[in-house]
Design a protein around this motif. Structure first.
Motif, PDB file in Angstrom:
ATOM      1  N   ALA A 162      47.002  29.945  29.335  1.00 45.35           N
ATOM      2  CA  ALA A 162      46.338  30.891  30.237  1.00 45.35           C
ATOM      3  C   ALA A 162      44.944  30.379  30.588  1.00 45.35           C
ATOM      4  O   ALA A 162      44.523  30.407  31.746  1.00 45.35           O
ATOM      5  CB  ALA A 162      46.249  32.269  29.597  1.00 45.35           C
TER       6      ALA A 162
ATOM      7  N   LYS B  23      43.775  27.306  30.589  1.00 43.42           N
ATOM      8  CA  LYS B  23      43.723  26.089  31.413  1.00 43.42           C
ATOM      9  C   LYS B  23      44.285  26.296  32.814  1.00 43.42           C
ATOM     10  O   LYS B  23      44.015  25.507  33.707  1.00 43.42           O
ATOM     11  CB  LYS B  23      44.474  24.960  30.705  1.00 43.42           C
ATOM     12  CG  LYS B  23      43.742  24.469  29.463  1.00 43.42           C
ATOM     13  CD  LYS B  23      44.606  23.514  28.664  1.00 43.42           C
ATOM     14  CE  LYS B  23      43.986  23.245  27.313  1.00 43.42           C
ATOM     15  NZ  LYS B  23      44.902  22.540  26.408  1.00 43.42           N
ATOM     16  N   THR B  24      45.095  27.317  33.017  1.00 44.73           N
ATOM     17  CA  THR B  24      45.643  27.531  34.356  1.00 44.73           C
ATOM     18  C   THR B  24      44.872  28.604  35.128  1.00 44.73           C
ATOM     19  O   THR B  24      45.132  28.817  36.309  1.00 44.73           O
ATOM     20  CB  THR B  24      47.127  27.949  34.312  1.00 44.73           C
ATOM     21  OG1 THR B  24      47.259  29.124  33.495  1.00 44.73           O
ATOM     22  CG2 THR B  24      47.996  26.848  33.740  1.00 44.73           C
TER      23      THR B  24
ATOM     24  N   ARG C 169      42.318  30.709  37.319  1.00 49.55           N
ATOM     25  CA  ARG C 169      41.415  30.413  38.428  1.00 49.55           C
ATOM     26  C   ARG C 169      40.152  31.259  38.266  1.00 49.55           C
ATOM     27  O   ARG C 169      40.063  32.056  37.335  1.00 49.55           O
ATOM     28  CB  ARG C 169      42.105  30.789  39.751  1.00 49.55           C
ATOM     29  CG  ARG C 169      43.460  30.120  39.951  1.00 49.55           C
ATOM     30  CD  ARG C 169      44.362  30.970  40.807  1.00 49.55           C
ATOM     31  NE  ARG C 169      44.728  32.208  40.133  1.00 49.55           N
ATOM     32  CZ  ARG C 169      45.589  33.092  40.622  1.00 49.55           C
ATOM     33  NH1 ARG C 169      46.158  32.875  41.793  1.00 49.55           N
ATOM     34  NH2 ARG C 169      45.887  34.199  39.979  1.00 49.55           N
TER      35      ARG C 169
ATOM     36  N   ASP D  58      40.833  34.941  38.001  1.00 49.18           N
ATOM     37  CA  ASP D  58      41.432  35.365  36.733  1.00 49.18           C
ATOM     38  C   ASP D  58      40.354  35.615  35.684  1.00 49.18           C
ATOM     39  O   ASP D  58      40.513  36.453  34.790  1.00 49.18           O
ATOM     40  CB  ASP D  58      42.415  34.299  36.228  1.00 49.18           C
ATOM     41  CG  ASP D  58      43.560  34.090  37.203  1.00 49.18           C
ATOM     42  OD1 ASP D  58      43.824  32.924  37.581  1.00 49.18           O
ATOM     43  OD2 ASP D  58      44.187  35.084  37.605  1.00 49.18           O
TER      44      ASP D  58
ATOM     45  N   LYS E 118      44.470  38.719  43.302  1.00 49.83           N
ATOM     46  CA  LYS E 118      45.731  39.130  42.687  1.00 49.83           C
ATOM     47  C   LYS E 118      45.836  40.640  42.501  1.00 49.83           C
ATOM     48  O   LYS E 118      46.904  41.146  42.158  1.00 49.83           O
ATOM     49  CB  LYS E 118      45.934  38.418  41.353  1.00 49.83           C
ATOM     50  CG  LYS E 118      44.922  38.771  40.296  1.00 49.83           C
ATOM     51  CD  LYS E 118      45.210  37.970  39.052  1.00 49.83           C
ATOM     52  CE  LYS E 118      44.264  38.359  37.939  1.00 49.83           C
ATOM     53  NZ  LYS E 118      44.491  37.586  36.723  1.00 49.83           N
TER      54      LYS E 118
END
Lengths: 235, 451
Positions: A140, A142-143, A145, A148, A197
């Protein structure tokens, strides 16, 4: 300060709310239109609406994710509780309802004050936990943005300011400052909702339809692709 | 097998065949192909949807058997999907266009194509991540799309032989000579004469086994036994069915990576059914063919043709009393492995279990099973490549191997020819004392003739 507060609570709020409503409605419309377009082009136009609705309801049931061998139970539970607070408090908090009543003469039943307080604190606690869990989870972290990382703290802070508004004795800021911060945070969240999102609040109901119709081949499409790429003689 | 091999150091072992388009300006070619696909399909709407919904919660990764084995971010489903979604946003959306100019987001590079080709074939396409994603992002579809683009570029795993191959090649209408041997085996087993239907018009089913039949010298003993058992079930339940030359061919590999192959496969299925006047397509123990038929037959005008799996057929035959397996024939502890292609959507989960319970004394379940079951590691066509065996058994199959080991079962049953191949290699490489059999292969032992 009074003038600024009137701006924040008046025209700026109306502007942010309009952006949110129009933007989210546009996204919902775009999703629905896309679905319609997809089914029109698809070779198989059979639609198992009830099946898809059941699967949608299943996935919207937060407890679905607690079964089936999931290994992020704490995150799942925190997320469920966080969403309960995020959805119910802004809509059913008595203070907000009174604002709608004053502006538009509409009202609806409110949560008891103790329940609103409890849900607010729950939202703050679970939101904070979600931030920690995102930091602590490699994939979570490392991915993720920018949105987020930013959205959840924004929400948590907005709820914290809201709680302090309801308990002014606890606030380190003055009443006006607390109001302005709370409303400004809410307005920022409203304005960015259609572009981040947060849009999942209107698009999520379409998710299972999208997944279902994703696999509806358009007859002849693959041959057209080959032709477009000049490869029709290579088969 | 070296037990000390660390999962994260294992390359997928997949070698690619390449065409002139695959070298040189790969990024440009990738975008050309992507644009062509978006132009003629409805995939753009789907990508818009999924691009907006991802929350980067990591749940897909924690539920992915490959990621759980490697802990490598390249194996994270949402990160992998993002490789394609970012290209889509950057090059095919207005917001991407604006962001590129304002924020200076870079265009796609050749190294991005390399990363996509490397990571998209480390994925089994088992859809467990799709099932678990709270936002409903269909990572399996995105993986398929990425592979489709690579395939049109000429980047296809060498083991798939050709980028696209017509799934059924047979042109002969002659009844195969080996059918007499099949009939003889049936006669020996059940004590009466059989006449297996071939090119029979007006039957209820046209039967596509989907796997090698063994009698023609192709396939192994297990596939031969499976085919014999499937035909036994049909013959002993009085099924109205027929074979055709094309129905006896195994399905090709193109469906794993190319829409044209999928469409051609679906058209062949429908065409054969119509030609023989059959109302239904019956698929044998090949989960990939079963799913392809179920999903795509309707897209090519076959909506009126029902698709049924031999597993559903046999389970219904037991319920109706047409098939009465001898109870307790199998006394060893058995475990059933759910093939992803037929179980993940919830289509076929209970029927195989219902069949097994009629003649197996002790049927146990993996800790996680049914729709949520872990992939054996061979899904998505990966099992067709023997060059990636280490990756498949030491990485992709590790969760399943652990489940099998902890079950204490002596027999693992897989109702899919590809799962069986993968599980046999898994059992061997993990030194598990288990036998891998097909479901009908085992059912055959419990069959008695009716009447």
């Amino acid at each position: 300060m009074d003038g600024f507060m009137e701006l924040v609570r008046g025209p700026l709020f109306r502007f942010a709310f309009t952006i949110a409503v129009v933007g989210l409605a546009a996204q919902a419309f775009q999703s629905a239109a896309g679905l319609l377009f997809a089914i029109i082009r698809a070779g198989d136009k059979r639609v198992d609406v009830s099946g898809i609705l059941w699967r949608t309801a299943d996935r919207l049931n937060p407890f679905y994710y607690l079964s089936g061998g999931s290994s992020r139970m704490l995150y799942t539970i925190s997320s469920i509780l966080f969403h309960i607070g995020v959805v119910t408090v802004p809509i059913f908090y008595e203070g907000h309802i009174r604002l709608w009543e004053r502006a538009l003469d509409v009202s609806w039943p409110a949560l008891p004050a103790s329940a609103a307080d409890g849900l607010t604190l729950l939202t703050i606690a679970t939101g904070s936990l979600l931030i920690i869990l995102r930091l602590g989870n490699g994939e979570a972290r490392k991915t993720s943005r920018i949105q987020d990382w930013v959205l959840t703290p924004f929400l948590v802070f907005a709820f914290a300011m809201g709680y302090l508004l309801g308990h002014p004795g606890m606030s380190p800021f003055g009443l006006s400052t607390t109001i302005v911060i709370h409303v400004l945070l809410a307005e920022v969240l409203l304005m960015i909702a259609p572009f981040t999102k947060i849009v999942h609040c209107v698009m999520l109901p379409f998710a299972r339809f999208a997944s279902e119709w994703t696999w509806r081949l358009v007859p002849g499409a693959a041959a057209h692709v080959s032709r477009t790429l000049g490869k029709e003689n290579q088969r | 097998m070296n037990p000390e091999l660390k999962s994260e150091s294992i390359d997928s072992g997949i070698s690619f065949s390449t065409s002139p388009h695959a070298i040189g300006n790969r990024a440009n070619r990738f975008l050309e192909v992507f644009a062509a696909i978006l132009k003629h399909t409805q995939y753009g709407f789907v990508l818009d949807h999924f691009a907006a919904l991802g929350t980067k919660c990591g749940r897909c990764s924690s539920d992915c058997h490959v990621y759980r084995a490697t802990g490598d971010l390249h194996d994270s489903p949402c990160r992998r999907s993002d490789l394609l979604l970012q290209v889509y946003r950057r090059h095919f959306t207005t917001s991407g266009f604006l962001q590129a100019r304002v924020l200076g987001i870079r265009p796609m590079l050749d190294s991005d194509v390399d990363e996509i080709s490397r990571t998209f074939y480390r994925c089994n396409s088992c859809a467990r991540c799709t099932l678990r994603c709270p936002m409903g992002v269909d990572h399996q579809f995105i993986n398929h799309l990425g592979r489709y683009i690579l395939s049109e570029m000429g980047l296809v795993p060498a083991a798939f032989k050709e980028p696209v191959r017509a799934p059924f090649q047979s042109k002969s209408a002659e009844r195969p000579t080996w059918m007499s041997e099949l009939e003889l085996d049936l006669e020996r087993r059940f004590g009466r004469k059989f006449s297996v239907p071939f090119e029979r018009n007006g039957a209820e089913y046209v039967f596509f086994p989907g796997h090698e039949v063994g009698y023609d010298g192709q396939g192994d003993h297990s596939e031969k036994q499976t085919f014999l058992a499937e035909v036994s079930v049909l013959e002993n339940t009085g099924a109205s069915y027929s074979f055709s030359p094309r129905s006896l061919e195994p399905a090709g590999a193109g469906g794993f990576h190319h829409d044209l192959a999928i469409e051609e496969l679906a058209r062949e299925l429908v065409s054969e059914a119509r030609r023989l006047g059959a109302r239904k397509i019956l698929i044998g123990e090949c989960a990939d063919l079963a799913l392809s038929a179920k999903r795509f037959v309707g897209a090519v005008g076959g909506s009126a043709i029902k698709v049924e799996s031999i597993l559903e057929y046999s389970a219904n035959a037991i319920v109706s009393g047409k098939l009465k397996p001898i109870p307790g024939v199998v006394s060893k502890r058995v475990i059933y492995h759910d093939p992803c292609s037929i179980a993940r959507t919830g289509w076929i989960v209970e029927p195989p279990r219902n069949i097994l319970r009629t003649f197996c004394s002790e049927l146990v379940e993996p800790r996680v099973h049914g729709q949520n079951g872990f992939c054996c590691g061979g899904c998505g066509g990966l099992v067709l490549d023997s060059g990636n065996r280490v990756f498949r058994t030491q990485v992709a199959g590790r969760e399943t191997a652990n489940e099998l080991r902890s079950s204490g079962a002596k027999v693992v049953i897989a109702s899919c020819v590809r799962c069986r191949k993968q599980l046999r290699e898994l059992v061997e490489d993990h030194h598990l004392e288990m036998e891998v059999v097909g479901l009908h292969e085992l059912l055959f032992k419990a069959m008695r003739e009716i009447g």
